[in-house]
Design a protein around this motif. Structure first.
Motif, mmCIF file in Angstrom:
data_model
loop_
_atom_site.group_PDB
_atom_site.id
_atom_site.type_symbol
_atom_site.label_atom_id
_atom_site.label_comp_id
_atom_site.label_asym_id
_atom_site.label_seq_id
_atom_site.Cartn_x
_atom_site.Cartn_y
_atom_site.Cartn_z
ATOM 1 N N ILE A 28 -5.329 50.244 -13.484
ATOM 2 C CA ILE A 28 -6.139 51.176 -12.697
ATOM 3 C C ILE A 28 -5.729 51.179 -11.221
ATOM 4 O O ILE A 28 -6.044 52.116 -10.501
ATOM 5 N N ALA A 29 -5.007 50.125 -10.797
ATOM 6 C CA ALA A 29 -4.588 50.051 -9.394
ATOM 7 C C ALA A 29 -3.198 50.647 -9.163
ATOM 8 O O ALA A 29 -2.748 50.727 -8.015
ATOM 9 N N ASP A 78 -2.920 58.452 -3.470
ATOM 10 C CA ASP A 78 -1.771 57.724 -4.016
ATOM 11 C C ASP A 78 -2.085 57.030 -5.340
ATOM 12 O O ASP A 78 -1.199 56.460 -5.977
ATOM 13 N N THR A 79 -3.352 57.057 -5.770
ATOM 14 C CA THR A 79 -3.735 56.411 -7.022
ATOM 15 C C THR A 79 -3.224 57.217 -8.205
ATOM 16 O O THR A 79 -3.407 58.433 -8.256
ATOM 17 N N LEU A 97 -6.668 58.848 -12.376
ATOM 18 C CA LEU A 97 -7.915 59.238 -11.721
ATOM 19 C C LEU A 97 -8.963 59.686 -12.727
ATOM 20 O O LEU A 97 -8.624 60.190 -13.807
ATOM 21 N N ASN A 98 -10.234 59.540 -12.357
ATOM 22 C CA ASN A 98 -11.287 60.124 -13.177
ATOM 23 C C ASN A 98 -11.449 61.599 -12.807
ATOM 24 O O ASN A 98 -10.765 62.102 -11.913
ATOM 25 N N ASN A 99 -12.363 62.287 -13.473
ATOM 26 C CA ASN A 99 -12.492 63.728 -13.243
ATOM 27 C C ASN A 99 -13.064 64.067 -11.860
ATOM 28 O O ASN A 99 -13.013 65.208 -11.422
ATOM 29 N N ARG A 100 -13.564 63.036 -11.150
ATOM 30 C CA ARG A 100 -14.090 63.241 -9.790
ATOM 31 C C ARG A 100 -13.043 62.928 -8.722
ATOM 32 O O ARG A 100 -13.342 62.932 -7.541
ATOM 33 N N LEU A 156 -10.225 55.038 -11.644
ATOM 34 C CA LEU A 156 -10.993 54.676 -12.832
ATOM 35 C C LEU A 156 -11.485 53.236 -12.725
ATOM 36 O O LEU A 156 -10.905 52.419 -12.009
ATOM 37 N N THR A 157 -12.544 52.931 -13.445
ATOM 38 C CA THR A 157 -13.073 51.572 -13.465
ATOM 39 C C THR A 157 -12.543 50.822 -14.682
ATOM 40 O O THR A 157 -12.105 51.426 -15.664
ATOM 41 N N ARG A 158 -12.614 49.497 -14.612
ATOM 42 C CA ARG A 158 -12.242 48.666 -15.767
ATOM 43 C C ARG A 158 -13.104 49.010 -16.968
ATOM 44 O O ARG A 158 -12.622 49.103 -18.093
#
Length: 303
Positions: A158-159, A213-214, A217-220, A224-226
């Motif tokens: 996620i990072a 730069d991530t 990504l989530n839809n927002r 993302l979270t673990r």
């Protein structure tokens, strides 16, 4: 010195001096808070400076009734580190854990998936699934392909950043535990998935300022979270009726095991996983007698 002050100082030490990840630091502090809760419940007025072995041993004994030996061992190890820190800072001269033995625990062999099970899980993803205009199915497939093909921890996945991708050289840069960086080979197939995700999915996301730069990504438009990765994997396991309890780490175990089974040497696997100790790698790939026999038959001069 109060317990609150001691825990705060210890947390800063772990973060700044030892460079540990937030999740690791949280684990340490939670175990200390369990000791504090025990002291409060027993109305014991002792500080981190004057608590003795007898009180700590009582806490360990009470804790052992409700946790397994592995968890008990972790708590003892965490508290020992905490009091060693207080000695280092000259708040104490002795460690109350020195005379407390860690319970003997066997090696826990990790669960793994077969290559076929990995394929079934990834193939079960509906790549045409959209949520709020974002093609999350394609994103999920790309994430799991990356998780497995690079043997990443979920925190590393996620990072990942766009600037961590070095496809021309065939590597990605991974930031692991303690903010230690390593370069991991990435297959052309996985590169293709990521490139397609970047070109077709990310443009449809309204990316938040701090996450330009991530990679995933989530839809927002945020990282993302673990927990979200866990949820995705568990839902897929239910979907294909996989009767195993799996997590993102199962993909990492499987990555190491499949490499070993196909002839990769342990040192190479250690470097790709980012393990400081080769012993840790041995646990992940759980060498069995069959593999040892195969190694002797293949490489020994008098086979």
């Amino acid at each position: 010195m109060t317990w609150e002050q001691a825990v705060t100082d210890f947390s800063l030490f772990l973060k700044i001096e030892r460079g540990l990840a937030e999740n690791t630091i949280t684990g340490y502090t939670l175990d200390i808070e369990k000791l504090i809760h025990f002291l409060n419940a027993k109305s014991l007025s002792v500080s981190p400076v004057n608590i003795d072995t007898e009180v700590v041993a009582q806490f360990i004994y009470e804790t052992a009734k409700t946790v397994n030996p592995r968890t008990q061992s972790r708590i003892i190890s965490g508290l020992r580190s905490f009091f060693n820190y207080l000695i280092f800072e000259n708040y104490r001269s002795t460690n109350p854990l020195d005379l407390i033995e860690t319970p003997k625990i066997g090696r826990k062999l990790p669960d793994t998936l077969s290559v076929q099970d990995i394929d079934r899980l990834i193939n079960a993803i509906n790549v045409n699934k959209f949520y709020n205009g974002v093609q999350i199915g394609e994103r999920d497939r790309t994430m799991l392909e990356t998780l497995y093909s690079c043997g990443l921890r979920v925190s590393e996945l996620i990072a990942l950043k766009l600037s961590d991708l070095f496809f021309k050289e065939g590597f990605i840069k991974v930031t692991g535990k303690g903010n230690k960086e390593r370069f991991v080979p990435i297959s052309p197939v996985t590169q293709t998935y990521i490139t397609n995700y970047i070109k077709t999915v990310r443009p449809s996301i309204k990316i938040q300022k701090d996450y330009k730069d991530t990679l995933f990504l989530n839809n927002r438009g945020k990282q993302l979270t673990r927990a979200m990765i866990f949820t995705i994997i568990k839902a897929l396991a239910v979907k294909i009726n996989l009767n195993k309890t799996i997590s993102p780490h199962t993909f990492r175990h499987s990555f190491a095991t499949h490499l070993l089974e196909n002839g990769a040497n342990l040192r190479a696997i250690q470097l790709m996983l980012g393990h400081e100790s080769i012993t840790t790698t041995e646990i992940y790939v759980h060498l069995d007698n069959t593999q040892l026999q195969k190694a002797i038959q293949t490489y020994h001069p008098r086979k």
